[in-house]
Design a protein around this motif. Sequence first.
Motif, short mmCIF file in Angstrom:
data_model
loop_
_atom_site.label_atom_id
_atom_site.label_comp_id
_atom_site.label_asym_id
_atom_site.label_seq_id
_atom_site.Cartn_x
_atom_site.Cartn_y
_atom_site.Cartn_z
N ILE A 97 0.69 -1.21 0.16
CA ILE A 97 -0.16 0.15 -0.01
C ILE A 97 1.09 1.42 0.05
N GLY A 98 0.58 2.14 -0.78
CA GLY A 98 1.46 3.48 -0.75
C GLY A 98 0.99 4.33 -1.94
N LYS A 99 1.85 5.27 -2.14
CA LYS A 99 1.47 6.26 -3.34
C LYS A 99 1.31 5.70 -4.57
N PRO A 100 0.09 6.35 -5.22
CA PRO A 100 -0.53 5.83 -6.45
C PRO A 100 0.65 5.92 -7.43
N GLY A 101 0.44 4.67 -8.12
CA GLY A 101 1.44 4.73 -9.12
C GLY A 101 2.96 4.17 -8.78
N CYS A 102 3.39 3.89 -7.66
CA CYS A 102 4.68 3.49 -7.17
C CYS A 102 4.56 1.82 -7.28
N THR A 103 5.70 1.21 -7.27
CA THR A 103 5.77 -0.11 -7.24
C THR A 103 7.14 -0.36 -6.25
N TYR A 104 7.27 -1.84 -5.89
CA TYR A 104 8.44 -2.14 -5.02
C TYR A 104 8.86 -3.46 -5.49
N LYS A 105 10.03 -3.69 -5.84
CA LYS A 105 10.46 -4.99 -6.41
C LYS A 105 11.50 -5.78 -5.43
N TYR A 106 11.18 -7.20 -5.12
CA TYR A 106 11.91 -7.71 -4.31
C TYR A 106 12.02 -9.11 -4.64
N ASN A 108 12.91 -10.37 -7.45
CA ASN A 108 12.54 -10.40 -8.75
C ASN A 108 11.05 -10.42 -9.00
N THR A 109 10.43 -9.78 -8.08
CA THR A 109 8.94 -9.68 -8.04
C THR A 109 8.68 -8.42 -7.58
N ARG A 110 7.85 -7.87 -8.59
CA ARG A 110 7.60 -6.54 -8.46
C ARG A 110 5.99 -6.40 -8.01
N LEU A 111 5.77 -5.75 -6.81
CA LEU A 111 4.59 -5.37 -6.16
C LEU A 111 4.04 -4.19 -6.86
N PHE A 112 2.88 -3.91 -6.97
CA PHE A 112 2.15 -2.69 -7.24
C PHE A 112 1.26 -2.33 -6.06
N THR A 113 1.30 -0.87 -5.84
CA THR A 113 0.74 -0.29 -4.77
C THR A 113 -0.76 -0.32 -4.86
N VAL A 114 -1.54 -0.81 -3.85
CA VAL A 114 -2.83 -0.20 -3.69
C VAL A 114 -2.54 1.18 -3.08
N PRO A 115 -3.17 2.03 -3.78
CA PRO A 115 -2.89 3.45 -3.59
C PRO A 115 -3.80 3.91 -2.24
N TRP A 116 -2.87 4.64 -1.35
CA TRP A 116 -3.77 5.30 -0.24
C TRP A 116 -4.25 6.47 -0.57
N PRO A 117 -5.37 6.87 0.06
CA PRO A 117 -6.12 8.01 -0.30
C PRO A 117 -5.11 9.05 -0.53
N THR A 118 -5.19 10.07 -1.45
CA THR A 118 -4.12 11.11 -1.95
C THR A 118 -4.96 12.00 -2.55
N GLU A 119 -4.73 13.19 -2.07
CA GLU A 119 -5.31 14.48 -2.60
C GLU A 119 -5.21 14.76 -4.13
#
Length: 467
Positions: A97-106, A108-119
């Motif tokens: 969960i995080g900023k819209p459009g961000c991903t995190y890779k560990y 060899n697997t890329r995870l895609f953020t469930v976007p938290w509420p962002t103005e």
Amino acid sequence: MKRRAGEREKELKKKKLLEELGEGKLPYLTPADADFHHLQKTRYSKLIFRKSDTVPEELHQMVQDGFLTLRKHGCFFQDLVRIKGKDFFTPVSRILIGKPGCTYKYLNTRLFTVPWPTEGCEIKYCSPQIHDACKALIKLNDYLHIEAVKALQGQNLLGTKDTTVIDREQNFATSLIEKGSFSKDQSSCYVPEDDYTSLNNRTSYNLTLLNYMDPLQMPYLKQEPYFGMGNMAVSWHHDENLVERSTVAVYSYSCEGSSAEEASDWNLKGRDPAVWHVGLKVAWDIETPGLAIPLHQGDLYLMLDDLNMTHQHCVLAGFSPRFSSTHRVADCSRGTLEYIFGQCELALQNLQTDSNSTALSLKSLETAVIKQMEEIHNEVEFEWLRQFWFQGKRYLKCTDWWLKPMAKLEEFWRKMELMTSLVLQEVRKKEQTEEQRNETISCLLLVLTERQRLRNEWAASSPKWDV
């Protein structure tokens, strides 16, 4: 290639360490040991631990309710990761969960953020409860941001040796803490840009990786190999793909009160196997004893500065189910939608439409241009599209936010497939000299060989994924 070399180096270090140990085990300390606090201050000083009673009760309640909501809605998933060329499901279930459009890779697997509420960002959640859970986690994120700045301030770890600059940064941190806000615009004092950037870059968490595991439901857990600490939920590791010297913050929520937890009456030396612990050790060192620190409901800890680089940590399983929220300053230089869309635009600059027809052609056949175009093609396919769809419809449990940008990426990818065909057509033309043809073919061969290898690799992995 660089990643595989790093894995080989790690395996060699691990093998050497185990050979040096032989049949023996390294010593480790828990808070019950007399020398624990001295060892923590001298060799683990950049680990900051906070008991649950230091955290506002209202925040505890919001976050813990959020964990249970996400679990109830089936939002936690085991990841299929690649270790030493083999695919494994993680024992821990996760959601990012995080900023819209961000991903995190560990691994060899890329995870895609469930976007938290962002103005300014329209996010349609699958239920109001999931929205509330994500909102609770951004509140926890803000709280941990403040705690990280306070901890850095307390240890003079603000990233500069100039005492004048340190004083300015400490005053800045104090101002932000008193205001309960970290917006540069809201600060009443002038802060030099470099000072603000130093603090902000190392403490502004852009995502959190949530973990859940019920140890009693696991058929097998690996044993900690160096100290004899018992069952591991997460093996020894450094957290990957973070901004250098950034702080990692972890909030722990073990569902205590279960029969397994209450039945524990531990009087022996070492850690209580019924209680979750975080284990720490100096990386590849057999001289310094390790630490095993118990994690109770609502406890949190911070790994400051370069601790994540110089030390390794693991998570030791207890008997009860446990959630955690691990807040990170992820290095998103190549991991945001903004970045990959920019790459696509760069590649597609070489595609042109004939003004007198609908025919498409390439503007340039220069080797450097073709190489860049095809490398971006590979990046879109293997670092984004396949990573996203390989994980099935898991993200739809929370939101459909990613569907539009992924559809846009697919459209870019189709155009790049066409551009590859256009290059091959040009190579066959008689207008090409043999030298030009050979140069283009040599350039293409490397990239297309890698593309085919990766497609075969993904095809072999895909059947293991059960949506």
